[in-house]
Design an enzyme around this catalytic site. Structure first.
Site, short mmCIF file in Angstrom:
data_model
loop_
_atom_site.label_atom_id
_atom_site.label_comp_id
_atom_site.label_asym_id
_atom_site.label_seq_id
_atom_site.Cartn_x
_atom_site.Cartn_y
_atom_site.Cartn_z
N ASN A 11 -86.31 79.77 10.56
CA ASN A 11 -86.90 78.55 11.11
C ASN A 11 -87.68 78.86 12.37
O ASN A 11 -87.41 79.86 13.05
CB ASN A 11 -85.81 77.54 11.50
CG ASN A 11 -84.98 77.06 10.34
OD1 ASN A 11 -85.50 76.79 9.27
ND2 ASN A 11 -83.68 76.94 10.56
N ASN A 182 -66.58 78.59 13.29
CA ASN A 182 -66.06 78.22 14.60
C ASN A 182 -64.91 77.23 14.40
O ASN A 182 -64.57 76.88 13.27
CB ASN A 182 -67.16 77.67 15.52
CG ASN A 182 -67.78 76.37 15.01
OD1 ASN A 182 -67.13 75.58 14.31
ND2 ASN A 182 -69.04 76.14 15.36
N THR A 218 -64.06 81.66 15.67
CA THR A 218 -64.55 81.70 17.05
C THR A 218 -64.20 80.38 17.74
O THR A 218 -64.38 79.30 17.17
CB THR A 218 -66.06 81.95 17.09
OG1 THR A 218 -66.74 80.94 16.32
CG2 THR A 218 -66.39 83.32 16.50
N ASP A 244 -77.63 78.77 27.36
CA ASP A 244 -78.07 78.25 26.07
C ASP A 244 -77.22 78.91 24.98
O ASP A 244 -77.26 80.11 24.81
CB ASP A 244 -79.56 78.58 25.87
CG ASP A 244 -80.11 78.04 24.55
OD1 ASP A 244 -79.37 77.38 23.81
OD2 ASP A 244 -81.30 78.29 24.28
N ALA A 247 -77.85 80.76 19.87
CA ALA A 247 -77.65 81.88 18.94
C ALA A 247 -76.32 82.58 19.11
O ALA A 247 -76.14 83.69 18.62
CB ALA A 247 -78.79 82.88 19.10
N ASP A 250 -74.54 83.33 15.74
CA ASP A 250 -75.33 84.27 14.95
C ASP A 250 -75.27 85.67 15.55
O ASP A 250 -75.21 86.68 14.83
CB ASP A 250 -76.78 83.81 14.88
CG ASP A 250 -76.93 82.48 14.17
OD1 ASP A 250 -76.10 82.18 13.30
OD2 ASP A 250 -77.87 81.73 14.49
#
Length: 298
Positions: A11, A182, A218, A244, A247, A250
């Protein structure tokens, strides 16, 4: 070390920072708008490649400016894009991301990612079966994920990051080797609300009972729990000032896969993946925020 194929989404992220999340019908000022290559599949591929793994990305982008930009970006990070198709007359997937106090909310339009069909990946069957590992997420059609697991089960190690979380067939979960939800995603698969380490271990055991070899959950700033092949383990999170979190998951998943394929033990791989993820959240953006091997391995 063999190659890792990441089958998933790509994306273009459209990111803006705000002081709070706006209410329905409200217009408010934001700041710091920027475009950032993203998508869970592409992000995880970049994480693998930055750790030194021979990484190939399999998926689709549109035949537009965003698509070319994503392709160039992946190549620039060392990801092989031979299996990345540019789909004509379709837009590239986009994600509208609002960052507020270090956390984020995301709206996705899958677009070209939804053209990654079972028929499409059947055309790459031999390449998939010859990989050292295959990574999957849930931003492409679910039937394609199912087809990949059925094709690879028992032949190639499968890493599945179940995001965004949707119900999964029990037969499919039995084919997954490494499963990295998560704590919120994990609730969908275990019906366990994790409030303590004991709860987290209970959830791990439920996931193992479903046939998953190595579940890892996680827990954000609370750390991680995982099964290392012998016992359930809890590790605290590394303390950082998050800027932030886009990611974070990932980065963890991609680094974990790269380290496992490189021959690290589960405990070593988790420690390095935590370190990578902790660094990533101190930076804005997705792929550009992911650290490289030198930062992680020293």
């Amino acid at each position: 070390m063999g190659n890792i194929i990441v089958l998933g989404s790509a994306n273009m992220d459209m990111v803006m920072r705000t002081s709070r999340i706006p209410e329905i019908g409200e217009t408010m000022q934001g700041e710091g708008f920027f475009l950032s290559p993203g998508g869970k599949g592409a992000n995880q591929a970049v994480a693998c490649a930055k750790m030194g793994a021979d990484t190939w990305f399999m998926g689709k982008v549109g035949d537009d400016l965003f698509g070319q930009s994503l392709l160039d970006g992946l190549s620039g990070y060392g990801v092989r894009t031979d299996y990345l198709t540019r789909e004509p007359n379709v837009t590239t997937g986009v994600a509208a991301i609002t960052v507020c106090n270090g956390n984020n909310s995301i709206i996705l339009d899958g677009a070209a990612n939804q053209r990654v069909t079972p028929d499409y990946i059947r055309g790459y069957k031999q390449q998939l079966l010859s990989a050292a590992a295959v990574m999957l997420q849930l931003e492409i059609p679910l039937e394609t994920v199912y087809e990949a697991v059925r094709m690879l089960k028992g032949n190639v190690p499968i890493f599945l990051n179940p995001a965004p979380a949707v119900p999964l067939d029990g037969e499919i979960l039995q084919g997954v080797d490494y499963f990295t939800p998560n704590e919120i995603e994990c609730r969908l698969y275990t019906n366990v609300e994790i409030r303590s380490t004991e709860d987290a271990f209970k959830a791990l055991n439920i996931l193992r009972d479903k046939g998953i070899r190595y579940p890892l959950i996680t827990l954000g700033e609370k750390g991680i729990v995982y099964f290392n092949g012998t016992e359930n383990v809890y590790k605290e999170a590394r303390k950082v000032a998050a800027v932030d979190t886009t990611a974070a998951g990932d980065t963890f998943s991609g680094t974990l896969a790269a380290m496992i394929i490189a021959g690290k033990s589960m405990d070593e791989a988790v420690d390095l993946a935590q370190k990578a993820s902790a660094i990533a959240v101190t930076r804005l953006g997705a792929q550009e925020a992911i650290p490289g091997a030198r930062e992680i391995l020293g």
